[in-house]
Design an enzyme around this catalytic site. Structure first.
Site, PDB file in Angstrom:
ATOM      1  N   GLY A  33      58.567 -52.905 -27.618  1.00  0.00           N
ATOM      2  CA  GLY A  33      58.356 -51.729 -27.166  1.00  0.00           C
ATOM      3  C   GLY A  33      59.029 -51.262 -26.174  1.00  0.00           C
ATOM      4  O   GLY A  33      58.718 -52.322 -25.107  1.00  0.00           O
ATOM      5  N   ASN A  34      59.440 -49.873 -26.426  1.00  0.00           N
ATOM      6  CA  ASN A  34      59.251 -49.543 -24.568  1.00  0.00           C
ATOM      7  C   ASN A  34      58.896 -48.026 -24.140  1.00  0.00           C
ATOM      8  O   ASN A  34      57.960 -47.896 -25.305  1.00  0.00           O
ATOM      9  CB  ASN A  34      60.813 -49.772 -24.074  1.00  0.00           C
ATOM     10  CG  ASN A  34      61.755 -48.471 -25.073  1.00  0.00           C
ATOM     11  OD1 ASN A  34      61.575 -47.677 -24.841  1.00  0.00           O
ATOM     12  ND2 ASN A  34      62.879 -49.036 -26.539  1.00  0.00           N
ATOM     13  N   ARG A  35      59.253 -47.820 -23.304  1.00  0.00           N
ATOM     14  CA  ARG A  35      58.583 -46.381 -21.991  1.00  0.00           C
ATOM     15  C   ARG A  35      58.801 -45.194 -22.898  1.00  0.00           C
ATOM     16  O   ARG A  35      58.117 -44.143 -22.507  1.00  0.00           O
ATOM     17  CB  ARG A  35      58.013 -46.656 -22.272  1.00  0.00           C
ATOM     18  CG  ARG A  35      56.876 -48.147 -21.181  1.00  0.00           C
ATOM     19  CD  ARG A  35      56.630 -47.645 -19.403  1.00  0.00           C
ATOM     20  NE  ARG A  35      55.934 -46.587 -19.167  1.00  0.00           N
ATOM     21  CZ  ARG A  35      56.704 -46.448 -17.415  1.00  0.00           C
ATOM     22  NH1 ARG A  35      56.779 -47.123 -16.602  1.00  0.00           N
ATOM     23  NH2 ARG A  35      56.564 -45.781 -16.631  1.00  0.00           N
ATOM     24  N   SER A  36      59.958 -44.863 -24.371  1.00  0.00           N
ATOM     25  CA  SER A  36      60.685 -43.657 -23.813  1.00  0.00           C
ATOM     26  C   SER A  36      60.017 -43.115 -24.930  1.00  0.00           C
ATOM     27  O   SER A  36      59.479 -43.129 -25.519  1.00  0.00           O
ATOM     28  CB  SER A  36      62.248 -44.425 -25.156  1.00  0.00           C
ATOM     29  OG  SER A  36      62.290 -43.306 -25.083  1.00  0.00           O
ATOM     30  N   ALA A 101      66.015 -45.284 -26.666  1.00  0.00           N
ATOM     31  CA  ALA A 101      65.880 -46.194 -25.785  1.00  0.00           C
ATOM     32  C   ALA A 101      66.478 -48.037 -26.540  1.00  0.00           C
ATOM     33  O   ALA A 101      65.444 -48.099 -26.855  1.00  0.00           O
ATOM     34  CB  ALA A 101      64.697 -46.519 -24.796  1.00  0.00           C
TER      35      ALA A 101
END
Ligand code: CTP
Ligand code: CA
Length: 233
Positions: A33-36, A101
């Site tokens: 995943g990512n930090r959005s 994102a």
């Protein structure tokens, strides 16, 4: 601000906003995943609805955020799901804003069972494959007059400054507007405030002052209405 205090200058406009960070599964309990946080996309959807637009918000994973009043909300998880939902909604939209994102890569395979560690076998390696570029796909299939907005989080590096990278990305992507966030220490991700530039395909460049994500959203919709005004119907 009360919604009746805002201009109703997006009245009747059909807009699609994507938000949040996609997740690419590795096994039934893990993902990349990512930090959005999703805050910027939600602010764009909320402000558009307040200004009178029909809003479809296609959202991947976000912090716990209130659903924007008046928007149709579609929840997705992976980049492929986001691409399908945005593509379907975009077919009848006047404006598409890609604030999500989107994972550039996904695991080449997803295990049907939980991946176990073992002292008898070597530690696993994750092989990645490219996800489709949703924004590029939208630009390819664009209806005449549709306005397409991209987002870019950039850092400067040996290759060039934030702005130089962003100008190249705007050209490469072929969208009408590119919102550029300068990222790095304490900037953009997970913050309530955002700063950057708004680059237009016609060469116009606007510095977006430090302010809330709602203010940035208002700036984006102002630029979109300006583009729509200059377009033949
Ligand atoms: N985007 C997309 N589909 C992808 C990746 C990105 O639609 N598979 C969109 C994002 O929503 C954003 C824009 O493209 O609006 C720019 O994303 P960004 O990650 O900055 O650009 P990339 O082309 O992925 O380039 P980079 O290698 O810098 O990540
Ligand atoms: Ca990317």
């Amino acid at each position: 601000a009360r919604s009746d205090a805002l201009p109703r200058d997006l009245d009747g406009l059909r807009v699609v906003v994507s938000a949040g960070g996609t997740r690419e599964p590795l096994d039934p309990v893990r993902h990349l995943g990512n930090r959005s946080s999703g805050k910027q996309g939600y602010a764009l959807a909320r402000v558009a609805a307040q200004r009178g637009a029909h809003v479809t918000l296609v959202t991947a994973h976000t912090d716990a955020l209130p659903e924007p009043a008046g928007a149709d909300v579609v929840h997705v998880s992976t980049a492929n799901q986001l691409g399908e939902a945005v593509g379907a909604a975009a077919a009848t939209a006047d404006v598409v804003v890609m604030a999500a994102a989107v994972a550039d890569f996904r695991p080449a395979g997803t295990s049907g069972h939980k991946i176990k560690k073992s002292d008898d076998t070597p530690d696993p390696t994750i092989n990645l494959v490219r996800n489709p570029d949703i924004l590029a796909g939208l630009v390819e299939r664009r209806e005449r007059g549709q306005v397409i907005v991209g987002f870019a989080a950039e850092t400067g590096d040996e290759q060039g400054s934030v702005l130089e990278h962003a100008r190249a990305k705007l050209k490469r992507k072929g969208c009408d507007l590119l919102v550029v966030n300068a990222v790095g220490e304490g900037k953009a991700f997970e913050m309530d405030e955002n700063t950057g530039w708004l680059l237009s395909a016609d060469g116009a460049e606007q510095r977006i002052p430090l302010g809330t994500k709602s203010l940035l959203a208002a700036t984006v919709w102002d630029a979109v209405t300006e583009l729509l005004r200059r377009r033949p119907d």
